[in-house]
Write a protein that holds these residues in place. Structure first.
Motif, mmCIF file in Angstrom:
data_model
loop_
_atom_site.group_PDB
_atom_site.id
_atom_site.type_symbol
_atom_site.label_atom_id
_atom_site.label_comp_id
_atom_site.label_asym_id
_atom_site.label_seq_id
_atom_site.Cartn_x
_atom_site.Cartn_y
_atom_site.Cartn_z
ATOM 1 N N GLN A 66 10.497 10.989 23.102
ATOM 2 C CA GLN A 66 11.073 9.903 22.319
ATOM 3 C C GLN A 66 11.637 10.354 20.976
ATOM 4 N N ALA A 111 6.076 3.233 24.635
ATOM 5 C CA ALA A 111 6.640 2.856 23.338
ATOM 6 C C ALA A 111 5.646 1.982 22.573
ATOM 7 N N CYS A 152 8.298 6.321 16.043
ATOM 8 C CA CYS A 152 9.548 7.064 15.895
ATOM 9 C C CYS A 152 10.491 6.453 14.859
#
Length: 306
Positions: free
Chosen positions: A185, A153, A158
């Motif tokens: 994701q 991440a 996103c």
């Protein structure tokens, strides 16, 4: 070190909702006409561009298979080869030559660094990206690219970006870029059109040209940030809008891959007969890629290969 970053070719989700709302109000043909004739000019702010030989160093963060790494390497090597059939990746990249500042940008693959065990953890801030990018050195005329794996991440990933590029300041100033693998994701946001979109018409996704939705999506975003890096490396090159959130060479042409594109539709692209894979550019060793439209400063239009 201070830095500036830029969003990828995928728009902010809030913007996407607005675009698709208006898409539903108009016919496909009228929207296509609007997209094909954008009233857009990227202003040149008289800053330095990256021209001549530009070394691209790769920092692999997380686990990538040898096959996945070869797709990226083949893409980078395709940017400056004249041997590929038309339409070619190199023809797409030649559009960057039209940006003022002198000559072409010849990207050369440099060093590669593997950090498969994620030395900084699997939740990264932008400062971590800069730290990792510094592994490629601080040379002028180079771009250090951090590629994060599908389980890593990154701040803003996103939510409002799929990749970014920027530069550090001071005596050790260097350009850097980052792109993340979104397959697990947010494939509908950062791997479109190889996955159904998060918003708007749920049209069937295209088949990815190299059989890897995450990596083929990353190639689109890598192409986006590389074009932005060479035409606006230090926040004073070609862009429109605020310097903190600019429209650049490819982000000015969001969502366009072939002729007739409109929000939610990638446009008319080529299809490989056996696999059904969609592409618009040939690369080295028989590779095929789907590349986004790029703004052409000579025509002030978004230019696609097909």
């Amino acid at each position: 070190m201070a830095s500036s970053s830029y969003t990828s070719a995928i728009p902010d989700p809030r913007v996407s909702k607005i675009l698709f709302f208006f898409f539903l109000l108009f016919t496909s043909s009228s929207m296509a006409a609007l997209v094909q004739q954008p009233s857009l000019v990227l202003k040149y702010h008289k800053g330095a561009l990256l021209k001549g030989a530009v070394t691209v160093n790769l920092i692999w963060y997380g686990k990538f298979t040898p096959v996945q790494r070869s797709i990226f390497v083949d893409f980078l090597q395709s940017l400056n080869t004249a041997k590929s059939p038309q339409p070619a990746v190199s023809s797409w990249w030649k559009t960057t030559e039209k940006y003022s500042g002198g000559g072409s940008s010849n990207l050369i693959l440099g060093k590669q660094f593997l950090d498969e065990n994620c030395s900084l953890g699997k939740s990264l801030k932008n400062s971590h990206i800069i730290y990792l990018a510094a592994k490629g050195g601080h040379l002028n005329g180079a771009v250090n690219v951090v590629l994060t794996a599908e389980d890593v991440a990154v701040d803003g990933f996103c939510m409002n970006r799929c990749g970014s590029h920027g530069s550090t300041r001071g005596k050790t100033r260097f350009a850097y870029a980052w792109v993340g693998n979104a397959e697990k994701q947010c494939p509908g946001y950062c791997a479109w059109p190889f996955h159904q979109p998060v918003y708007g018409p749920q049209t069937p996704p295209l088949v990815s040209p190299n059989g890897d939705v995450g990596v083929d999506g990353m190639v689109i975003n890598l192409a986006t940030v590389l074009a932005g890096t060479v035409t606006n490396p230090f926040n004073n090159g070609y862009f429109q809008g605020p310097a903190t959130a600019p429209l650049e060479a490819v982000t000015a042409c969001t969502g366009m891959f072939g002729s007739g594109a409109y929000p939610g539709y990638a446009g008319n692209v080529l299809t490989e007969k056996t696999s059904g894979a969609s592409y618009n550019a040939h690369g080295v060793d028989g590779r095929r890629f789907l590349l986004p439209a790029m703004w052409d400063p000579q025509t002030s239009q978004c230019s696609t290969l097909v």
